[in-house]
Design an enzyme around this catalytic site. Sequence first.
Site, mmCIF file in Angstrom:
data_model
loop_
_atom_site.group_PDB
_atom_site.id
_atom_site.type_symbol
_atom_site.label_atom_id
_atom_site.label_comp_id
_atom_site.label_asym_id
_atom_site.label_seq_id
_atom_site.Cartn_x
_atom_site.Cartn_y
_atom_site.Cartn_z
ATOM 1 N N THR A 1 -9.115 6.864 5.755
ATOM 2 C CA THR A 1 -8.281 5.880 6.626
ATOM 3 C C THR A 1 -9.526 5.064 7.208
ATOM 4 O O THR A 1 -10.527 5.258 7.079
ATOM 5 C CB THR A 1 -7.814 6.741 7.702
ATOM 6 O OG1 THR A 1 -7.042 5.790 8.383
ATOM 7 C CG2 THR A 1 -8.561 7.537 8.554
ATOM 8 N N GLY B 1 -4.636 -2.415 -0.525
ATOM 9 C CA GLY B 1 -5.773 -1.597 -0.011
ATOM 10 C C GLY B 1 -6.303 -0.415 -0.610
ATOM 11 O O GLY B 1 -6.045 -0.300 -1.895
ATOM 12 N N THR C 1 -3.921 5.424 8.635
ATOM 13 C CA THR C 1 -3.034 5.873 7.291
ATOM 14 C C THR C 1 -2.847 7.266 7.525
ATOM 15 O O THR C 1 -3.870 8.134 8.014
ATOM 16 C CB THR C 1 -4.000 5.459 6.297
ATOM 17 O OG1 THR C 1 -3.937 4.003 6.005
ATOM 18 C CG2 THR C 1 -3.531 6.131 4.713
HETATM 19 C C1 SD4 Z 1 -5.997 -0.012 4.333
HETATM 20 N N1 SD4 Z 1 -7.154 1.986 4.442
HETATM 21 O O1 SD4 Z 1 -5.084 -0.603 3.953
HETATM 22 C C2 SD4 Z 1 -5.915 1.265 4.872
HETATM 23 C C3 SD4 Z 1 -5.675 1.219 6.330
HETATM 24 C C4 SD4 Z 1 -5.885 2.525 6.991
HETATM 25 O O2 SD4 Z 1 -6.572 3.402 9.138
HETATM 26 O O3 SD4 Z 1 -6.416 3.594 6.650
HETATM 27 N N2 SD4 Z 1 -6.086 2.548 8.429
HETATM 28 O O4 SD4 Z 1 -7.167 -0.691 4.410
#
Ligand code: SD4
Length: 341
Positions: free
Chosen positions: A239, A218, A188
Site C-alpha cells: 500500500t 497504480g 489500499t
Molecule cells: C496506488 N498503491 O494506486 C495504491 C494506493 C494505495 O495506500 O495503496 N494507497 O498507488
Amino acid sequence: MKTSRRTFVARSALGVAGGITLASGRGAEPGTPTNTATRPLIVSTWPFGRAANATALKTLQSGGSLLDAVEQGIREVESSRNPSVGLSGLPNAAGVVQLDASIMFGPGHKAGSVAAIEGIRHPISAARRVMEQTPHVMLAGEGARMFALEQGLESVEIDSAARNEAWLRKRAAERAAAQHHTAGNHDTIALLVLGADGNLAGGCSTSGWAGKLPGRVGDSPIVGSGLYVDNEVGAAGATGLGENIMRYCGTFLVVELMRQGLPPQEACLEALRRMSRQDPKGTALAVSFVALDKHGRFGSASAGQAFQFAVTTTEDSRLLDSPGIGSLPVVPEGGNRNIRP
Ligand code: SD4
C-alpha cells in the site's frame, strides 16, 4: 483512524529496537511461526483490514475456499464506504472513480486483475473472474467493465456525457493536482492468507491515488507490484504510492528476498531500503508492505507513512504497528549480510 506522525516515529523506533509494537491484544508475533493449529493466518493492510480478516476467517470456517476468503474479505472493505477502496473511493482528476484490483492463488500460480475499471461494485470479484473465466491475466478500462457486466457483477450507472464535461472543465486544474501526491489521500486493502492446508492466496483493491490523471494505473492490479503470491515461498501485499512500488516490482522483491532466506519482516525492510536509494520523481517513498511465508511467519515495514496492519488466526485478531524504515541505519554498499548469495 490513523496514527499521528509523532506517535508513528516513536513507535517506529521501538519497533526496530525491540520488535514490532503491539497496538492491541496479545497473540502471534512477527518472525515467529504461528502455531499450525491456529491457521489460517490472515494478514492485511490498515486498521480496516481487521474487518476484512474477520470476514475471510468466517468464510473459511463455513467451508469456503482460500480464494473465497480473499474475495469476501476484500468485498467487505469495498462495501464499507471507504474513501480509498471501492466505489466510495476518491475520484480522479476528472471526477471519476477508477478502480484497480488483483487476486492471486498459490497453487498453479494463478493471477487475475482489473485496472482503471469504472462503475463495478466489487473489482476484486472482477479480478477473480478474469483469472478463472478468461485466458488473460489483466483487463483494463472499458473492456474490464464490459467483461464484469457480462459476468453479471453488480454495477452502477455511468453518465459519460457528464463525465466528459467535467473532464473538459477541470482539465487544467487536474494536471496540476495530479502532480502532487499527498499522504493520507489513499489506502489500499491488501489481504494475504496462509491456509490450514499450507497453500497461499492474496488479493488487493483500491481506488488509487486521489486526483490521479484519468487512465492512471497504480501498483495494485500489477502482479509483483501491489501483490505477489508464490506458493513455494510466501506472499506480499503493498500500500502507498504506487509509482514507487511499480518501479521496483515491490512485492515480487519482498517474496524473492524471503526465498533467499529472510523472514517476512526483514524482507519488507530490505526491499524498502533498496527502494529508498533513488527518488527520481521527488515524491518520497510512502510505501508499506505486509508479508507472510510458508512457515507461518509474518511481518511488515513502512517508509514515509504511519502504518498499522491486521493479523488474524483462529486464536486472535490484532492490529500491529509497522516498523518504519526512517529509524533504521543506512545500509552499507554491498547490501544486507543476512541475505545468502
Ligand atoms: C496506488 N498503491 O494506486 C495504491 C494506493 C494505495 O495506500 O495503496 N494507497 O498507488
